[in-house]
Write an enzyme that holds these catalytic residues in place. Structure first.
Site, mmCIF file in Angstrom:
data_model
loop_
_atom_site.group_PDB
_atom_site.id
_atom_site.type_symbol
_atom_site.label_atom_id
_atom_site.label_comp_id
_atom_site.label_asym_id
_atom_site.label_seq_id
_atom_site.Cartn_x
_atom_site.Cartn_y
_atom_site.Cartn_z
ATOM 1 C CB ILE A 13 21.594 -56.897 -16.916
ATOM 2 C CG1 ILE A 13 22.786 -55.940 -16.789
ATOM 3 C CG2 ILE A 13 21.434 -57.356 -18.342
ATOM 4 C CD1 ILE A 13 24.119 -56.600 -17.027
ATOM 5 C CB CYS A 14 19.964 -58.198 -11.959
ATOM 6 S SG CYS A 14 18.163 -58.229 -11.918
ATOM 7 N N PRO A 15 22.563 -56.210 -11.519
ATOM 8 C CG PRO A 15 24.171 -55.533 -9.914
ATOM 9 C CD PRO A 15 23.990 -56.338 -11.198
#
Length: 75
Positions: A13-15
């Site tokens: 997932i981001c970040p």
């Protein structure tokens, strides 16, 4: 010059995917290439933008087999 290192960050997932990309770039010498695979969507928009903001150059990018592939030259 060939790719010095490759990262498969699909499913990350981001970040976190950018953090891992940044750490991998820090381990390379200037001019070396890093290949990164991220998911389509938010990661494929955010990681390239963040890499450019850090001053690195994206040499290749595009969709490959349902993922987004970047080849980044460390600056």
């Amino acid at each position: 010059m060939g790719v010095a290192r490759s990262l498969d960050l699909r499913g990350t997932i981001c970040p976190i995917n950018f953090v891992k990309t940044k750490l991998a770039l820090e381990a390379l010498s200037s001019g070396e290439l890093l290949e990164v695979f991220v998911d389509l969507g938010e990661p494929s928009r955010n990681v390239p933008r963040s890499v450019r903001e850090e001053g690195h150059r994206i040499v290749e990018e595009g969709e490959v087999d349902g993922a987004y592939r970047l080849v980044i030259e460390k600056r």
